[in-house]
Design an enzyme around this catalytic site. Structure first.
Site, PDB file in Angstrom:
ATOM      1  N   LEU A  17       8.469  20.124   1.209  1.00  0.00           N
ATOM      2  CA  LEU A  17       8.031  19.975  -0.175  1.00  0.00           C
ATOM      3  C   LEU A  17       9.278  20.023  -1.040  1.00  0.00           C
ATOM      4  O   LEU A  17      10.238  20.739  -0.722  1.00  0.00           O
ATOM      5  CB  LEU A  17       7.079  21.100  -0.578  1.00  0.00           C
ATOM      6  CG  LEU A  17       5.721  21.177   0.143  1.00  0.00           C
ATOM      7  CD1 LEU A  17       4.964  22.423  -0.323  1.00  0.00           C
ATOM      8  CD2 LEU A  17       4.898  19.935  -0.097  1.00  0.00           C
ATOM      9  N   ASP A  18       9.266  19.302  -2.149  1.00  0.00           N
ATOM     10  CA  ASP A  18      10.394  19.363  -3.073  1.00  0.00           C
ATOM     11  C   ASP A  18      10.567  20.790  -3.587  1.00  0.00           C
ATOM     12  O   ASP A  18       9.617  21.579  -3.604  1.00  0.00           O
ATOM     13  CB  ASP A  18      10.166  18.427  -4.263  1.00  0.00           C
ATOM     14  CG  ASP A  18      10.139  16.958  -3.856  1.00  0.00           C
ATOM     15  OD1 ASP A  18      10.649  16.643  -2.769  1.00  0.00           O
ATOM     16  OD2 ASP A  18       9.595  16.144  -4.623  1.00  0.00           O
ATOM     17  N   LYS A  19      11.761  21.088  -4.042  1.00  0.00           N
ATOM     18  CA  LYS A  19      12.081  22.429  -4.531  1.00  0.00           C
ATOM     19  C   LYS A  19      11.041  22.947  -5.511  1.00  0.00           C
ATOM     20  O   LYS A  19      10.607  24.101  -5.416  1.00  0.00           O
ATOM     21  CB  LYS A  19      13.465  22.406  -5.200  1.00  0.00           C
ATOM     22  CG  LYS A  19      13.858  23.716  -5.869  1.00  0.00           C
ATOM     23  CD  LYS A  19      15.206  23.584  -6.577  1.00  0.00           C
ATOM     24  CE  LYS A  19      15.569  24.871  -7.305  1.00  0.00           C
ATOM     25  NZ  LYS A  19      16.863  24.744  -8.015  1.00  0.00           N
ATOM     26  N   THR A  53       7.939  21.702  -6.122  1.00  0.00           N
ATOM     27  CA  THR A  53       6.542  21.464  -5.761  1.00  0.00           C
ATOM     28  C   THR A  53       6.027  22.706  -5.047  1.00  0.00           C
ATOM     29  O   THR A  53       6.697  23.245  -4.166  1.00  0.00           O
ATOM     30  CB  THR A  53       6.410  20.236  -4.843  1.00  0.00           C
ATOM     31  OG1 THR A  53       6.856  19.068  -5.545  1.00  0.00           O
ATOM     32  CG2 THR A  53       4.962  20.028  -4.409  1.00  0.00           C
ATOM     33  N   ARG A 100       5.798  11.374  -6.696  1.00  0.00           N
ATOM     34  CA  ARG A 100       6.494  11.270  -7.976  1.00  0.00           C
ATOM     35  C   ARG A 100       6.917   9.826  -8.265  1.00  0.00           C
ATOM     36  O   ARG A 100       6.759   9.325  -9.389  1.00  0.00           O
ATOM     37  CB  ARG A 100       7.711  12.200  -7.974  1.00  0.00           C
ATOM     38  CG  ARG A 100       7.327  13.663  -7.790  1.00  0.00           C
ATOM     39  CD  ARG A 100       8.515  14.526  -7.393  1.00  0.00           C
ATOM     40  NE  ARG A 100       9.526  14.573  -8.445  1.00  0.00           N
ATOM     41  CZ  ARG A 100      10.731  15.126  -8.276  1.00  0.00           C
ATOM     42  NH1 ARG A 100      11.053  15.663  -7.100  1.00  0.00           N
ATOM     43  NH2 ARG A 100      11.585  15.149  -9.263  1.00  0.00           N
TER      44      ARG A 100
END
Length: 326
Positions: free
Chosen positions: A138-140, A142, A237
């Site tokens: 997961l993105d930082k 998210t 995104r």
């Protein structure tokens, strides 16, 4: 520090005519097809006394295969006593609910303080599993659910299941603009042509498909539920920006927030002060890699998204009253 692996097997009758890489995957299921192919190309596989480097080599009955590999640890990551919000755990897998601001894997600008460093501290044996068992990221900023494999067989199974789209991941996102119906975005994603830290829809990118449906509509925003058929970097995104409904708070792909007309000061501050993309991995569903049991977990929406949604609801209700009065 390195680990020496020595394995041997004999080609069975039902494997005659199959490719070497296919046979190896069946013989040694604890290792991924990608890793086995790398070992073939590196000359670590011996066939009937001779080194073979062609993954497409056809097998004959009784062929003797010996695999000798010296696996070097590429980078030494340090264990760190960082908290993990554990949703589920057994001997094979771990499911965590990742908070915002927690990087998953060390990289440029984030050499430590990551989920991986925490895993090495709490589960020292996980160092023997590729990528410390991390199956997907997961993105930082998210939030939400991630599954981690605690053993090599579990990791191999989960990676294969992810590639075969047998793991369901559902997200929630607050996006700009009012959307009236669900749909999907089927556009390839690749590295941005000039901004090398960003991704973009590119004709020659990797296939990517995102499904979405409307959960709630507000005056100038929408709460979406989204599911992925692929797992490209920044996929949701990028796809939402591509269809002109960028995620609230996503300064990389959405730019500065644009409050709707007649927005209250509370809403303006909420939109401008939301310090991350409003994206949350809310549901994870998969087949257990060992027992075969179908399992599902849900993670409650984080407080910052709840607050934002509450303010959007109030703004919508207030303007409906104003429209009625006028």
């Amino acid at each position: 520090m390195s680990q020496h692996i020595e394995l041997s097997a004999v080609v069975a009758e039902h494997q005659v005519g199959q490719r070497l890489d296919q046979v190896l995957a069946e013989m040694f299921p604890d290792y991924s097809r990608t890793r086995l192919k790398e070992w073939i190309l590196a000359g670590f596989v011996n066939l009937n006394g001779n080194v073979v480097v062609k993954a497409r080599e056809k097998m004959q009955y009784g062929d003797k295969i010996i695999l000798n590999a010296e696996v070097d640890e590429e980078v030494r990551y340090e264990p760190q006593d960082l908290p993990l919000n554990i949703v589920y755990e057994d001997d094979d897998i771990l499911v965590i609910n990742k908070p915002a601001g927690f990087v998953v894997h060390p990289g440029a600008g984030n050499p430590d303080g990551t989920v991986l460093n925490a895993l090495l501290f709490h589960y020292p044996d996980i160092i023997d599993v590729p990528r410390a068992g991390i199956v997907h990221r997961l993105d930082k900023d998210t939030t939400g659910l991630m599954v981690i494999a605690k053993t090599i067989p579990a990791q191999t199974h989960l990676v294969t299941a992810l590639q075969a789209r047998r793991i369901t991941r559902e997200y929630e996102a607050v996006v700009s603009g009012t959307m009236t119906a669900g749909g999907f975005v089927d556009e390839p994603i690749g590295r941005h042509a000039t901004k090398r830290t960003q991704m973009a829809v590119r004709p020659l990118g990797k296939p990517a498909k995102t499904h979405y449906r409307v959960a709630e509509k507000y005056r100038a925003h929408t709460l979406l539920r989204l599911r992925l058929e692929s797992g490209r970097t920044h996929q949701i995104r990028v796809h939402m920006t591509h269809i002109m409904h960028p995620i609230v708070g996503d300064t990389v792909y959405a730019g500065r927030p644009k409050p709707p007309s007649n927005a209250t000061d509370t809403l303006v501050l909420a939109l401008r002060g939301f310090g991350r993309q409003a994206l949350h991995a809310r549901m994870l569903k998969l087949e257990h890699p060992v027992t075969g049991e179908m399992m599902m977990w849900r993670a409650e929406r984080p407080s910052d998204m709840n607050t934002l949604i509450h303010i959007l609801r109030e703004d919508t209700a207030l303007n409906m009253v104003d429209d009625y009065i006028s």
